[in-house]
Design a protein around this motif. Structure first.
Motif, short mmCIF file in Angstrom:
data_model
loop_
_atom_site.label_atom_id
_atom_site.label_comp_id
_atom_site.label_asym_id
_atom_site.label_seq_id
_atom_site.Cartn_x
_atom_site.Cartn_y
_atom_site.Cartn_z
N VAL A 36 0.86 -1.18 0.00
CA VAL A 36 0.00 0.00 0.00
C VAL A 36 0.90 1.23 0.00
O VAL A 36 1.95 1.24 0.65
CB VAL A 36 -0.91 0.01 1.25
N ILE A 37 0.48 2.27 -0.71
CA ILE A 37 1.17 3.56 -0.66
C ILE A 37 0.33 4.49 0.23
O ILE A 37 -0.86 4.68 -0.01
CB ILE A 37 1.31 4.19 -2.07
N VAL A 38 0.96 5.05 1.25
CA VAL A 38 0.28 5.96 2.16
C VAL A 38 0.16 7.32 1.47
O VAL A 38 1.13 7.83 0.92
CB VAL A 38 1.06 6.08 3.49
N GLU B 129 6.12 8.53 12.19
CA GLU B 129 6.42 7.11 11.97
C GLU B 129 6.37 6.74 10.48
O GLU B 129 7.28 6.15 9.94
CB GLU B 129 5.44 6.25 12.76
N ILE B 130 5.24 7.06 9.85
CA ILE B 130 5.04 6.77 8.43
C ILE B 130 4.62 8.07 7.75
O ILE B 130 3.67 8.72 8.20
CB ILE B 130 3.97 5.68 8.22
N ASN B 131 5.30 8.42 6.68
CA ASN B 131 5.04 9.69 5.98
C ASN B 131 4.19 9.47 4.73
O ASN B 131 4.13 8.35 4.20
CB ASN B 131 6.36 10.34 5.58
N ALA B 132 3.59 10.55 4.25
CA ALA B 132 2.86 10.49 3.00
C ALA B 132 3.84 10.10 1.89
O ALA B 132 4.96 10.60 1.83
CB ALA B 132 2.24 11.85 2.68
N GLY B 133 3.42 9.17 1.04
CA GLY B 133 4.28 8.69 -0.04
C GLY B 133 5.07 7.44 0.31
O GLY B 133 5.71 6.85 -0.55
#
Length: 183
Positions: free
Chosen positions: A40-42, A50-54
């Motif tokens: 999955v791409i955020v 923690e987790i960035n866009a892209g």
């Protein structure tokens, strides 16, 4: 040996596309699962830092999830959301993005698609770049042109081999004729 490797690669590619077709059109699932894992791409920054866009995230099916797990689930509108579980009951859970002030509300445990086991900004950027329409056109064109030249090369080798075989046969016939004339 090269032909065997080539055939194995073609077989694996065919299996991959059958899996995609089965997941998308038969199961009507918006995630393609390979060995229980999905990619999955955020698209938002709700899980920063923690987790960035892209970022590209890999999620894995689990039997059990616990508070603190970062999961991807399908919300009521059908969107995939990657957030952290903050409350968990037997049938429901509540998740929240690390950068969000409010939680997402209660969701069914059946909506969980998997736990995040890996995330990468570099791979996410790479995938997003290759999904641009112009890049897809270039890549497909490159593959088609290369396949065309491979086919032409194989055909020319076959033609050369056939011509060589014909020449050998003609020479053998000439030699037989010369032997018969001598006798």
């Amino acid at each position: 040996m090269k032909k065997l490797i080539s055939n194995i690669l073609i077989f694996l590619i065919i299996i991959f596309f059958i899996n995609i077709f089965y997941s998308k059109f038969i199961l009507k699932d918006n995630l393609i699962k390979i060995f229980g894992k999905s990619v999955v791409i955020v698209t938002t920054g709700s899980m920063e830092p923690e987790i960035n866009a892209g970022d590209l995230v890999i999620i894995s099916d689990r039997e059990y999830y616990k508070i603190g797990d970062i999961i991807t689930y399908q919300d009521d509108e059908g969107f995939l959301v990657t957030h952290r579980i903050i409350e968990m009951n037997q049938d429901t859970f509540i998740a929240k993005g690390d950068a969000n002030n409010l939680s997402d509300g209660e969701n069914s445990n059946n909506n969980i698609k998997g736990k995040v086991i890996y995330h990468s900004k570099i791979l996410g950027s790479f995938v997003l770049y290759f999904l641009k329409p112009i890049v897809v056109v270039y890549v497909i064109s490159f593959i088609v042109v290369n396949l065309y030249f491979i086919i032409i090369k194989r055909n020319s080798k076959n033609t050369i081999n056939e011509n060589t075989e014909e020449k050998v046969e003609l020479e053998e016939i000439k030699k037989e004729g010369e032997i018969n004339e001598k006798n």
